[in-house]
Design an enzyme around this catalytic site. Sequence first.
Site, PDB file in Angstrom:
ATOM      1  N   LYS A 113      41.758  48.500  40.569  1.00 55.40           N
ATOM      2  CA  LYS A 113      41.407  48.972  42.031  1.00 55.40           C
ATOM      3  C   LYS A 113      39.786  48.891  42.212  1.00 55.40           C
ATOM      4  CE  LYS A 113      41.645  52.848  44.954  1.00 55.40           C
ATOM      5  NZ  LYS A 113      40.049  52.897  45.169  1.00 55.40           N
TER       6      LYS A 113
ATOM      7  N   ASP B 258      42.367  45.438  44.390  1.00 57.11           N
ATOM      8  CA  ASP B 258      42.799  46.218  45.568  1.00 57.11           C
ATOM      9  C   ASP B 258      43.950  45.779  46.425  1.00 57.11           C
ATOM     10  OD1 ASP B 258      40.078  47.077  44.837  1.00 57.11           O
ATOM     11  OD2 ASP B 258      40.504  48.532  46.509  1.00 57.11           O
TER      12      ASP B 258
ATOM     13  N   LYS C 197      31.768  40.896  45.963  1.00 63.72           N
ATOM     14  CA  LYS C 197      30.293  41.705  45.939  1.00 63.72           C
ATOM     15  C   LYS C 197      29.277  41.259  44.997  1.00 63.72           C
ATOM     16  CE  LYS C 197      31.606  46.123  45.063  1.00 63.72           C
ATOM     17  NZ  LYS C 197      32.797  45.756  44.319  1.00 63.72           N
TER      18      LYS C 197
ATOM     19  N   LYS D  92      35.746  48.452  36.595  1.00 65.74           N
ATOM     20  CA  LYS D  92      36.066  47.050  35.857  1.00 65.74           C
ATOM     21  C   LYS D  92      34.619  46.340  35.635  1.00 65.74           C
ATOM     22  CE  LYS D  92      37.658  44.960  39.670  1.00 65.74           C
ATOM     23  NZ  LYS D  92      37.567  46.002  40.674  1.00 65.74           N
TER      24      LYS D  92
END
Length: 283
Positions: free
Chosen positions: A9, A133, A40, A14
């Site tokens: 998630k 996610d 990102k 991570k």
Amino acid sequence: MRQIAIYGKGGIGKSTISSNLSAALHEMGHTVMQVGCDPKRDSTRILAEGKFIPAVLEEHREQLRIGKDEYAINLKNIVFKSPGGIYLVEAGGPEPGIGCAGRGVLTALQILKDLKAFSTYNIDVAIYDVLGDVVCGGFSMPIREGFAEEIYLICSGGFMSIYAANNIARAVQRLAKRGDAGLAGIICNSNGDEAFEHAFIPAFAKRLGTPFVQFVPRSPVIQACELGGRPVVEYAPDSQEAEIFRNLAKAIIENDSRVIPTPINDLAELETMYRQCLVKDKK
Ligand code: SF4
């Protein structure tokens, strides 16, 4: 070459786990490439002294703009080396509002393959840091297309991270039947509720049919390393936390388990399992 994907998630850590794992594998003598597969493009910052590196998709768009294709991309413009010696790549993402982020990640991975990035730099371990996610068709492409062979799930004791991990396991169950990919284990990145996590996460791993590989505690040392833009084995090599990442790297290198997981398909069953453990832990 080992191709290891770390799924979890958003916000679960991570990038923290994959960067520190990459650094510990490098310290063991492996030639490691960390590939950020999150639009990102912040996966590799801890290894790059806090800086953002240019992304593959940005460079690809630039080549398309001037009428060229991906074969015009110079590897030097998309593969960078950290001060510690780890190769870094960020896939990048689509222009906001246009395109599929997952397909973008796949395009970036395909470009690395077409340009022979892995053999050029003699990579023996590739770590993919993948947003998990939504386990949509897009973000499951690294598994479906054979880039992610060994899949590790990151979760904490928070229910939403467990829900996401179970969903990723459902995607792996579906896709592993078609190829060589398999679930290799679960890593806990603690949110601080250690007693509950020690009770629940190994049981959850057992329920999924996969090993529980490592517990990573919440730690001011790890947070300080992140702020300093350096991995723990470089920044605090004598710390207990550095030893934890060395143990994680060793466990992953020695782990040859690749299973088709047995996830929980009924959300009510997952919630019941979680609540029962929570109640027992708080008694
Ligand atoms: S497949 Fe996934 S990544 Fe692609 S557009 Fe749909 S939700 Fe976004």
